[in-house]
Write a protein that holds these residues in place. Sequence first.
Motif, short mmCIF file in Angstrom:
data_model
loop_
_atom_site.label_atom_id
_atom_site.label_comp_id
_atom_site.label_asym_id
_atom_site.label_seq_id
_atom_site.Cartn_x
_atom_site.Cartn_y
_atom_site.Cartn_z
N LEU A 226 0.50 -1.09 0.57
CA LEU A 226 0.44 0.29 -0.17
C LEU A 226 0.94 1.14 -0.27
O LEU A 226 1.88 1.45 0.76
CB LEU A 226 -0.08 -0.04 1.20
N LEU A 227 0.77 2.62 -0.81
CA LEU A 227 2.22 3.62 -1.23
C LEU A 227 0.71 4.32 -1.15
O LEU A 227 -0.58 4.64 -1.61
CB LEU A 227 2.23 3.60 -2.29
N SER A 228 0.44 5.28 0.53
CA SER A 228 -0.27 6.19 1.13
C SER A 228 0.77 7.82 0.84
O SER A 228 2.18 7.78 1.43
CB SER A 228 -0.82 6.45 2.03
N VAL A 229 0.06 8.44 0.31
CA VAL A 229 0.99 10.16 -0.26
C VAL A 229 0.63 10.81 0.45
O VAL A 229 -1.37 11.33 0.20
CB VAL A 229 0.96 10.33 -1.52
N HIS A 230 1.04 11.23 1.82
CA HIS A 230 0.32 12.46 2.32
C HIS A 230 0.35 13.77 1.49
O HIS A 230 1.43 13.85 2.28
CB HIS A 230 0.51 11.94 3.99
N PRO A 231 0.00 14.64 2.91
CA PRO A 231 0.25 16.12 2.98
C PRO A 231 1.28 16.11 4.19
O PRO A 231 1.81 15.28 5.46
CB PRO A 231 -0.86 17.33 3.30
N PRO A 232 1.86 16.98 4.40
CA PRO A 232 3.36 17.15 6.24
C PRO A 232 2.68 17.75 7.04
O PRO A 232 1.67 17.97 7.24
CB PRO A 232 4.19 18.60 5.28
N ASP A 233 3.22 16.99 7.90
CA ASP A 233 2.17 16.90 9.08
C ASP A 233 0.86 16.18 9.59
O ASP A 233 0.29 16.40 10.16
CB ASP A 233 2.61 18.14 9.48
N CYS A 234 1.01 14.80 8.37
CA CYS A 234 -0.60 14.62 8.40
C CYS A 234 -1.07 13.36 9.53
O CYS A 234 -0.13 12.35 9.89
CB CYS A 234 -0.24 12.88 7.38
N GLN A 235 -1.50 13.73 10.13
CA GLN A 235 -2.06 13.31 12.15
C GLN A 235 -3.16 11.74 11.03
O GLN A 235 -2.85 11.26 12.44
CB GLN A 235 -3.15 14.19 12.66
N VAL A 236 -3.13 11.46 10.25
CA VAL A 236 -3.41 10.49 9.87
C VAL A 236 -2.77 9.37 9.79
O VAL A 236 -3.08 8.43 10.87
CB VAL A 236 -4.79 10.40 8.69
N ARG A 237 -2.06 9.46 9.37
CA ARG A 237 -0.78 8.27 9.05
C ARG A 237 -0.07 8.42 10.15
O ARG A 237 0.66 7.57 11.25
CB ARG A 237 0.09 9.32 8.02
N ASP A 238 -0.12 9.80 10.85
CA ASP A 238 1.39 9.39 12.33
C ASP A 238 0.64 8.89 13.28
O ASP A 238 0.89 7.85 14.47
CB ASP A 238 1.69 10.67 12.59
N SER A 239 -0.89 8.87 13.55
CA SER A 239 -1.72 8.10 14.77
C SER A 239 -1.84 6.74 14.62
O SER A 239 -1.92 6.25 15.60
CB SER A 239 -2.67 9.23 14.68
N TYR A 240 -1.80 6.79 13.24
CA TYR A 240 -2.27 4.95 12.86
C TYR A 240 -1.17 4.59 12.91
O TYR A 240 -0.65 3.40 13.26
CB TYR A 240 -2.49 5.22 11.25
N ALA A 241 -0.20 4.74 12.70
CA ALA A 241 1.25 4.27 12.79
C ALA A 241 1.61 4.06 14.08
O ALA A 241 2.40 3.03 14.18
CB ALA A 241 2.61 5.54 12.01
N GLU A 242 1.37 4.80 15.09
CA GLU A 242 1.58 5.08 16.51
C GLU A 242 0.88 4.01 16.81
O GLU A 242 1.37 3.29 17.85
CB GLU A 242 1.61 6.32 17.14
N ARG A 243 -0.65 3.61 16.51
CA ARG A 243 -1.19 2.64 16.90
C ARG A 243 -0.96 1.50 16.67
O ARG A 243 -0.54 0.56 17.60
CB ARG A 243 -2.49 2.48 16.16
N LEU A 244 -0.33 1.53 15.49
CA LEU A 244 0.45 -0.44 14.74
C LEU A 244 1.61 -0.13 15.86
O LEU A 244 1.99 -1.83 15.78
CB LEU A 244 0.80 0.11 13.28
N THR A 245 2.27 0.68 15.84
CA THR A 245 3.94 0.37 16.63
C THR A 245 4.04 0.56 17.82
O THR A 245 4.76 0.08 18.57
CB THR A 245 5.24 1.59 16.04
N ALA A 246 2.58 0.91 18.65
CA ALA A 246 2.58 0.70 20.14
C ALA A 246 2.74 -0.61 20.49
O ALA A 246 2.29 -1.27 20.13
CB ALA A 246 1.14 1.14 20.39
N PRO A 247 3.58 -0.36 21.75
CA PRO A 247 4.26 -1.53 22.27
C PRO A 247 3.15 -2.14 23.60
O PRO A 247 1.50 -1.67 23.45
CB PRO A 247 5.10 -1.15 23.94
N PRO A 248 2.79 -3.77 23.26
CA PRO A 248 1.71 -4.29 23.67
C PRO A 248 1.64 -4.24 25.36
O PRO A 248 2.33 -4.24 25.75
CB PRO A 248 1.39 -5.74 23.27
N PRO A 249 0.73 -4.08 25.92
CA PRO A 249 0.22 -4.23 27.20
C PRO A 249 0.49 -5.01 28.31
O PRO A 249 0.23 -6.19 27.46
CB PRO A 249 -1.31 -3.46 27.70
#
Length: 398
Positions: A135-158
């Motif tokens: 999946l290739l996604s092209v975002h504007p600078p400082d895209c919160q959608v990309r960064d927030s979902y990336a943080e959710r994917l890489t968040a350590p498990p509880p």
Amino acid sequence: MHPSPPPPPIRIFHLQPGASVSELPALPAHPPPVGFYWVACTRAFLEEQADAIQSMLQAVTGLQLVDLHLTDLLSTQLPSHYDYTSQYDLLVMRQLATTEGAAEEPLPRPVPGGPRVLRRIDTSPVGLVVFDALLLSVHPPDCQVRDSYAERLTAPPPVAPQPAHPDALEAAGEGPVCQLHPGAPIAGVRLPASPADLMLRLVNRIVDNYLDLRRELSRQLDHWQVALLNPRGRFNHWSSLMAARLALHHLAEICEDQRSALQAWGAALDAGSVAGDNLVAQRELDLLKVRSRDVLEHIARVAHHVRRLEQSTEAAVQMHFSVQNNRTNEIMRVLTVLTAVFLPLNLIAGIFGMNFEFLPFVDMPNGFWGALFAMLGIAAALTAYFWRKRYLEHTGQR
């Protein structure tokens, strides 16, 4: 406080559904052995490194982007739409600007300005290219959608809470204590099963931002409605109100474009065929259809709320003018009654003010008092008559 560092222009993830997610330091040079890649870059990075992205796509998928699609991904004026080839799908969705007025060359707005919440309706396109293994996604600078979902994917498990004496639990018959492995996926969070699934989740986050915006719009418009219907106040925000109405029209057009694009992608998804004995692929296709319908339902909710706000604003404006007309009519009615009361008094005063040598009642010692009491009697009689006819009735409006 030190300012947060700017987000990187590109982030690459390797997703293995049911296993783990890892972020790669560089562009992949070969197809993934398991799972798929997510390459998320900014529009400026794609423009500067278009050849490198095309080479990566050739190495991973054996395909490259069509020149026209590459131009679409680099455009900031493109509305939400869907296009496809026989090898990949292209979906463009416009997302809200992350900061006020920070959209990169947004679509032209009819009226600039207005309250702060309206300036958040500036949008920027997000391009999503779906391959079989990437999946290739092209975002504007400082895209919160990309960064927030990336943080959710890489968040350590509880970490599961551990009892003080696990042996005591086993002795009590409650079984061994379950411990989470550090590399295990987060409980309750299912990783995307395919690039199309990840694309729908990103689109869902884009649409949810519009759902969050509607609360602020509702509060602002409710405040204006109270001011419009306040007969004691004077409403002086007509330019902002007109900007709000035009902004709502603009938002409705955005929702319609989003719905058309996703419906076109869903129609292409329905046209796809899966072998009858491939139950896993059929289940994945069904899940994609369910998720796409869920995203369409979110878009429909936003569009319904926008239409309701438009109707509510229009109704408030019409009620405001109705109240103003009613107040004007009451004022004119009172003035008309006062004019009718004083008209015969002016007539009497005019008659006795004529410059004739002989006038009746002028030489009488009580002529003045007689004329005065006659005028007061006429005024009282006319006032009682108009009150009985309810021309002076008090409506009780405040």
